[in-house]
Design a protein around this motif. Structure first.
Motif, mmCIF file in Angstrom:
data_model
loop_
_atom_site.group_PDB
_atom_site.id
_atom_site.type_symbol
_atom_site.label_atom_id
_atom_site.label_comp_id
_atom_site.label_asym_id
_atom_site.label_seq_id
_atom_site.Cartn_x
_atom_site.Cartn_y
_atom_site.Cartn_z
ATOM 1 N N THR A 26 -8.061 12.127 -10.855
ATOM 2 C CA THR A 26 -9.002 10.971 -10.863
ATOM 3 C C THR A 26 -9.204 10.421 -12.210
ATOM 4 O O THR A 26 -9.162 11.263 -13.205
ATOM 5 C CB THR A 26 -10.262 11.525 -10.363
ATOM 6 O OG1 THR A 26 -11.398 10.715 -10.645
ATOM 7 C CG2 THR A 26 -10.703 12.837 -11.283
ATOM 8 N N ASN A 85 -4.696 6.703 -6.363
ATOM 9 C CA ASN A 85 -5.262 5.861 -5.753
ATOM 10 C C ASN A 85 -5.266 4.485 -6.350
ATOM 11 O O ASN A 85 -4.876 4.362 -7.406
ATOM 12 C CB ASN A 85 -6.832 6.386 -5.310
ATOM 13 C CG ASN A 85 -7.601 6.562 -6.513
ATOM 14 O OD1 ASN A 85 -7.225 5.741 -7.454
ATOM 15 N ND2 ASN A 85 -8.517 7.351 -6.607
ATOM 16 N N ASP A 86 -5.965 3.503 -6.116
ATOM 17 C CA ASP A 86 -5.809 2.361 -6.470
ATOM 18 C C ASP A 86 -6.325 1.964 -7.843
ATOM 19 O O ASP A 86 -6.014 1.292 -8.692
ATOM 20 C CB ASP A 86 -6.386 1.122 -5.724
ATOM 21 C CG ASP A 86 -5.596 0.654 -4.516
ATOM 22 O OD1 ASP A 86 -4.374 1.095 -4.560
ATOM 23 O OD2 ASP A 86 -5.916 -0.055 -3.523
ATOM 24 N N ASP A 87 -7.431 2.793 -7.962
ATOM 25 C CA ASP A 87 -8.033 2.746 -9.430
ATOM 26 C C ASP A 87 -7.264 3.330 -10.399
ATOM 27 O O ASP A 87 -7.155 2.777 -11.388
ATOM 28 C CB ASP A 87 -9.350 3.890 -9.116
ATOM 29 C CG ASP A 87 -10.466 3.273 -8.509
ATOM 30 O OD1 ASP A 87 -10.298 1.953 -7.909
ATOM 31 O OD2 ASP A 87 -11.506 3.933 -8.092
ATOM 32 N N ARG A 97 -15.161 6.642 -6.977
ATOM 33 C CA ARG A 97 -14.317 5.302 -7.201
ATOM 34 C C ARG A 97 -14.919 4.619 -8.459
ATOM 35 O O ARG A 97 -16.221 4.702 -8.780
ATOM 36 C CB ARG A 97 -14.538 4.161 -6.164
ATOM 37 C CG ARG A 97 -13.813 4.447 -4.924
ATOM 38 C CD ARG A 97 -12.274 4.839 -4.994
ATOM 39 N NE ARG A 97 -11.628 3.864 -5.322
ATOM 40 C CZ ARG A 97 -11.083 2.857 -4.706
ATOM 41 N NH1 ARG A 97 -11.192 3.087 -3.204
ATOM 42 N NH2 ARG A 97 -10.409 1.872 -5.209
ATOM 43 N N GLN A 123 0.945 -1.181 0.003
ATOM 44 C CA GLN A 123 -0.005 0.087 0.069
ATOM 45 C C GLN A 123 0.768 1.272 -0.082
ATOM 46 O O GLN A 123 1.570 1.767 1.073
ATOM 47 C CB GLN A 123 -0.812 -0.087 1.332
ATOM 48 C CG GLN A 123 -1.771 1.214 1.202
ATOM 49 C CD GLN A 123 -2.974 0.967 0.208
ATOM 50 O OE1 GLN A 123 -3.406 -0.098 -0.114
ATOM 51 N NE2 GLN A 123 -3.429 2.203 -0.734
ATOM 52 N N PHE A 128 -0.069 4.474 -1.376
ATOM 53 C CA PHE A 128 -0.965 5.645 -1.142
ATOM 54 C C PHE A 128 -2.035 5.188 -0.638
ATOM 55 O O PHE A 128 -2.715 4.062 -0.940
ATOM 56 C CB PHE A 128 -1.399 6.375 -2.483
ATOM 57 C CG PHE A 128 -0.042 6.996 -3.094
ATOM 58 C CD1 PHE A 128 0.778 8.127 -2.507
ATOM 59 C CD2 PHE A 128 0.503 6.582 -4.050
ATOM 60 C CE1 PHE A 128 1.644 8.702 -3.009
ATOM 61 C CE2 PHE A 128 1.915 7.044 -4.709
ATOM 62 C CZ PHE A 128 2.298 8.065 -4.106
ATOM 63 N N SER A 129 -2.977 5.788 0.136
ATOM 64 C CA SER A 129 -4.262 5.443 0.781
ATOM 65 C C SER A 129 -5.265 5.574 -0.292
ATOM 66 O O SER A 129 -4.879 6.699 -1.231
ATOM 67 C CB SER A 129 -4.615 6.377 1.983
ATOM 68 O OG SER A 129 -4.772 7.648 1.512
ATOM 69 N N VAL A 130 -6.355 5.175 0.112
ATOM 70 C CA VAL A 130 -7.679 5.473 -0.901
ATOM 71 C C VAL A 130 -8.101 6.733 -0.978
ATOM 72 O O VAL A 130 -8.338 7.134 -2.273
ATOM 73 C CB VAL A 130 -8.882 4.453 -0.750
ATOM 74 C CG1 VAL A 130 -9.879 4.726 -1.432
ATOM 75 C CG2 VAL A 130 -8.271 2.903 -0.868
ATOM 76 N N ASP A 131 -7.895 7.364 -0.038
ATOM 77 C CA ASP A 131 -8.326 8.768 -0.153
ATOM 78 C C ASP A 131 -7.385 9.837 -0.609
ATOM 79 O O ASP A 131 -7.565 10.761 -0.553
ATOM 80 C CB ASP A 131 -8.758 9.219 1.288
ATOM 81 C CG ASP A 131 -9.809 8.194 1.811
ATOM 82 O OD1 ASP A 131 -10.820 7.947 1.121
ATOM 83 O OD2 ASP A 131 -9.823 7.826 3.222
ATOM 84 N N ASP A 132 -6.201 9.104 -1.219
ATOM 85 C CA ASP A 132 -4.989 10.191 -1.319
ATOM 86 C C ASP A 132 -5.634 11.057 -2.479
ATOM 87 O O ASP A 132 -6.185 10.147 -3.644
ATOM 88 C CB ASP A 132 -3.734 9.372 -1.848
ATOM 89 C CG ASP A 132 -2.686 10.383 -1.911
ATOM 90 O OD1 ASP A 132 -2.890 11.244 -2.902
ATOM 91 O OD2 ASP A 132 -1.664 10.266 -1.281
#
Length: 948
Positions: free
Chosen positions: A60, A31-33, A75, A21, A23-27
């Motif tokens: 994004t 993000n993971d996407d 997301r 991990q 970066f966090s999802v909220d970065d």
């Protein structure tokens, strides 16, 4: 810095299974996407730059092409890349899209295997990988933890293996589509316990066994069920009637038998039933008229018998009805007047008879009818004049019946009409000039009737015509000049009429013409010169008084042009002086060989003609009866009567269905070759055979030597060789018996009727490899073919190539070398150079040369030697020149429209040129040829779909 960090992430993803991990999802930056999509993109080829908006610097991915996000959490919940022309593998990067609900990648070129971990994305509801090049089996793990998965579509790929048993445990499934793959085995019975199933399609696969539908009565939501084009056998289970919500049922193209189960009458909601191409028997049930929601009913290509039920008149919603290719009898029920919504009505190829009811052609009844096919039945009477009321009609086929009277003028009122086929009836009168009203008419077929009068000039207004077939009638007068204005014409057949006058010279304007037959008329004068008519077959104009080079009859005051082969005819004027020396050498080596061989042929033809005259004279003096025997038992032949004939079959006893006296009937003749005439007949067991009557009897030394060689050939068996099944002998008549091959010759496939399906590249490669295997087996049996050419390569019902006429020269030991060259190598272009030289030994390498020419003929679609107006094109020289200029791909048959594998085609062409080397020692053995072909046949991943 960002990109170097990305490279580090890629390295981590591809080298370890440990999830890091970063970066966090909220970065807000990453993000993971984004990471998952960028990793996915990195493994793709994107020729149309559809993913150019995917920028790893974006905050994004929600505005990227094909990507949609959930507004509540920003997301990615949908990835739809249908038809983007992407290729590569479906990467594990997609597993990072934890909120993904819809994944659709259809209509691309993805390869590799299906990732079994995708359903572990807990939100995933729909997966569509259809129309790609995925391979391998559908993994069992895919459905074992399927979460909320509802829709799965893997259609049109290269998937193999079984339908996974785990499918039965995925209770959330509503729509499953595995169609158009190569999956095999049996269907898991647990599928019918998926209570939410609405659509199930496994059509176009290799599934087999009996259909088991236990539990299907509980599938109240099942609307569509398609098991079409598989290998299912047995009967339709009675349980099918319990699926009362079914809208569409397609079981066509299997091996199902028996009758239609009575329980099916409970399918009141069904609007489409397709049972065609099976082996169903019995009557069409009367209760079928109670299924009042039916819009499509197709029972064609079965063995249904009896009358068409009157209850069909209750199916007022019916739009498409197909009962063709069955054994139905009787006439059409009057009740069908109520089926006013019919769009297509096909009852062809049955045993129906009687007059046609007038209501079919009554204006207002079938006003929307587009297809009407009544062909190949026993209908009689006149064609109702009210046919003009079918204003929407596009196809009208009433051929092969017993209709009489005139062609109705109402046909001219059918403005939408595309095809008219009234052939093989008893129609008389003339062709109505009102035909001009059918302005969209594409095909007009009126052959085999008793039509007279002139071909109407107004037919020239049917500008869309591509096929005009009026042969075997009694048409008179001249051919209208206006036909030359029908520039879309491809096929014209006016043969066997009483047409007179000359051929309009304007016919040369028909640039799309592929065939033009005016044989057996009363035409005279000069053949048109130019375009298609420079290469027209002499058989297409025979039986007239025409003159020109094609018929070898010079016209008055017309001097034949010398044949000149000019390989530099396209050179520009500015280069003529610099290439003067090259122009001095007009004829290529192959052209010189061709001309020299032509001289030999002339000598041989004279010799053979003299010998054949002697043989025929001998035959006329003694008509020998037939004696039938099987195996090697000759005890039935009177020893003292040399004219008593012996028929010997190599496998069991046999007799001819029509008797011996009909064997050589002119009507049974199907072809002529260098050695003799070929006839078709039948044995008592219904087995069709081809009989070759040798026309070189005087060259056969003795019965003993003849039988010795024939027995040897009879023992040669191979899938790609035409087996010799028997022979017949008298001193004046010798017959060879082969199994009849109904699918024609390679020559016809390549150069015959162009309306038939064009050979794909995969079919051409299969033919080349099959011929190579057959020829190799022949050489292993110490037999030289001597006469390899495209007319001697035949096809069975499975489209497997079979080489015929091999080794016949061994039956003729008295044949002189010169006569041999001209007799059996009558197809100029396949002859190895050593045939023209007495001092060179004839070996298997002569066959290899002919095989090389056949390769080039198959790949290019061109004949070995083609004669133009002032030129001779030798195929071997043309291809070799293209190879030297780096343009060999341009030689591939243009009918393939670029749909071929260049990585196979170019090496195959090179192999053909090597086999056709002028020096025998440079040619490979056939065993080596097979090895080379099998090495060439290594299509790249995903290529198979293209080549089908």
């Amino acid at each position: 810095m960002f990109h170097s960090m990305m490279n580090l992430l890629f390295f981590t993803l591809f080298t370890t299974s440990v999830t890091i991990q970063v970066f966090s999802v909220d970065d807000p930056v990453f993000n993971d996407d984004i990471l998952g999509l960028i990793v996915f993109k990195a493994g793709l080829q994107d020729p149309n730059h559809k993913l150019s908006s995917w920028n790893d610097d974006d905050y994004t991915p929600c505005n990227w092409e094909g990507v949609k996000c959930d507004s509540s959490n920003n997301r990615v919940n949908s990835l739809v890349l249908d038809g983007f022309s992407l290729s590569g593998h479906i990467d594990r990067g997609l597993l990072r899209l934890q909120y993904l609900q819809i994944l659709s990648l259809s209509g691309n070129n993805f390869t590799g295997f299906i990732n079994p971990d995708l359903p572990k994305l807990g939100s995933l509801e729909a997966v569509d990988f259809s129309d790609n090049n995925l391979q391998g089996s559908v993994p069992e793990e895919f459905f074992q933890q399927c979460g909320s998965l509802k829709n799965v579509n893997f259609a049109k790929n290269n998937l193999t293996g079984n339908v996974p048993d785990s499918l039965s445990s995925c209770s959330s499934l509503t729509n499953v589509n595995f169609s158009s793959n190569q999956m095999y085995g049996k269907l898991p019975s647990g599928v019918w316990f998926l209570r939410g199933l609405q659509s199930f399609d496994v059509s176009n696969n290799l599934l087999e066994g009996e259909i088991v539908l236990e539990g299907i009565q509980n599938l109240y939501g099942l609307r569509e069920l398609s098991l079409r084009k598989n290998r299912f056998s047995g009967r339709i289970p009675e349980e099918i009637g319990g699926c009362i919500g079914l809208k569409s049922l397609d079981l066509s193209g299997n091996f199902l038998s028996g009758g239609i189960p009575q329980s099916m009458q409970r399918l009141n909601s069904c609007n489409s039933i397709s049972l065609q191409e099976n082996s169903f028997t019995g009557n069409i049930p009367d209760w079928i008229g109670e299924m009042k929601g039916l819009e499509n009913l197709d029972l064609s290509s079965n063995r249904f018998s009896g009358w068409i039920p009157k209850s069909l008149g209750k199916l007022e919603m019916l739009q498409r009805l197909n009962f063709s290719r069955n054994q139905l009898t009787g006439n059409l029920p009057d009740s069908m007047i109520n089926c006013t919504n019919l769009l297509a009505f096909d009852i062809s190829h049955n045993n129906l008879d009687g007059y046609l009811p007038s209501w079919i052609f009554t204006k207002g009844n079938y006003h929307g009818l587009e297809v009407l096919d009544l062909s190949t039945n026993g209908f009689s009477g006149g064609i109702p004049s009210g046919i003009g009321g079918l204003r929407s009609l596009k196809l009208l086929n009433m051929s092969s019946n017993s209709f009489y009277g005139s062609v109705p003028v109402g046909i001219g009122e059918l403005k939408s009409l595309y095809i008219v086929d009234l052939s093989d009836n008893k129609l008389n009168g003339s062709i109505p000039f009102e035909i001009e009203g059918a302005v969209f008419l594409n095909e007009l077929r009126l052959q085999k009737n008793f039509l007279g009068g002139r071909i109407p000039d107004r037919i020239a207004k049917c500008s869309a015509l591509t096929s005009l077939v009026l042969s075997h009638n009694k048409l008179t007068g001249s051919i209208p000049k206006g036909i030359a204005n029908l520039t879309n014409l491809r096929h014209v057949d006016l043969s066997w009429n009483k047409l007179s006058g000359s051929l309009p010279k304007e016919l040369t304007n028909l640039s799309n013409l592929l065939s033009f037959n005016v044989s057996y008329n009363h035409l005279k004068g000069e053949l048109p010169v130019g375009g298609f008519f420079n290469t027209i077959s002499s058989s297409s104009v025979t039986g007239n008084l025409l003159c020109g080079s094609v018929v070898n009859h010079s016209c008055p005051s017309v001097h034949p042009k010398p044949i000149v082969l000019n390989p530099n005819s396209s050179a520009s004027n500015s280069s003529i002086s610099s290439k003067y020396h090259r122009h001095k050498i007009i004829l290529s080596i192959s052209a010189l060989i061709a001309i020299g061989a032509a001289g030999l042929i002339a000598v041989g033809v004279v010799a053979i003609t003299f010998l054949n005259m002697r043989a025929r004279s001998s035959m006329e003096r003694s008509a020998a009866p037939f004696a039938f025997s099987g195996g090697d038992d000759y005890s039935n032949s009177p020893a003292n009567d040399p004219n008593y004939g012996k028929l010997v079959m190599f496998s069991g006893d046999a007799d001819f269905a029509d008797g011996a006296h009909n064997l050589l009937n002119k009507d049974s003749e199907i072809g002529r070759g260098g050695f003799g005439v070929v006839y078709r007949t039948f044995l008592r067991d219904g087995h069709a055979v081809a009989i070759k009557k040798l026309t070189v009897s005087s060259l056969i030394k003795s019965q003993e030597e003849f039988e010795k060689e024939v027995k040897r050939f009879g023992k040669i068996r191979h899938d790609n060789l035409l087996a010799l099944e028997g022979y017949y002998w008298t001193s004046s008549l010798q017959l060879l018996i082969y199994k009849f091959q109904s699918s024609g010759s390679l020559h016809n496939l390549l150069h015959g009727d162009k309306t038939k399906n064009v050979l794909s590249w995969r079919q051409r490669f299969k033919i080349i490899l099959g011929m190579a295997k057959g020829l190799a087996h022949l050489h292993e049996s110490n037999v030289i073919h001597y006469n390899l050419k495209s007319t001697n390569v035949l096809f069975d019902v499975s489209d497997e190539p079979k080489i015929g006429d091999f080794g016949l020269v061994k039956l003729l030991p008295m044949l002189d070398h010169c006569v041999l060259s001209s007799k059996i190598q009558s197809a100029l272009g396949y002859m190895a150079p050593e045939f023209a030289c007495r001092t060179v030994k004839i070996t298997e390498k002569c066959d290899v040369y002919g095989f090389g020419i056949l390769i080039l003929e198959i790949v290019t679609g061109k004949k070995p030697v083609e004669y133009m107006e002032d030129d001779v094109v030798v195929l071997c020289d043309m291809v070799r020149g293209a190879l030297e200029e780096g343009k060999v791909e341009e030689c591939v048959d243009e009918k393939l429209l670029g749909n071929f594998a260049a990585e196979e085609a170019i090496p195959v062409v090179k192999l053909g040129l090597i086999c056709a080397s002028q020096v025998p020692s440079n040619r490979p053995d056939m065993s080596e040829v097979i090895n080379i072909l099998e090495l060439i046949q290594c299509p790249s991943e995903g290529q198979e779909e293209l080549l089908e």
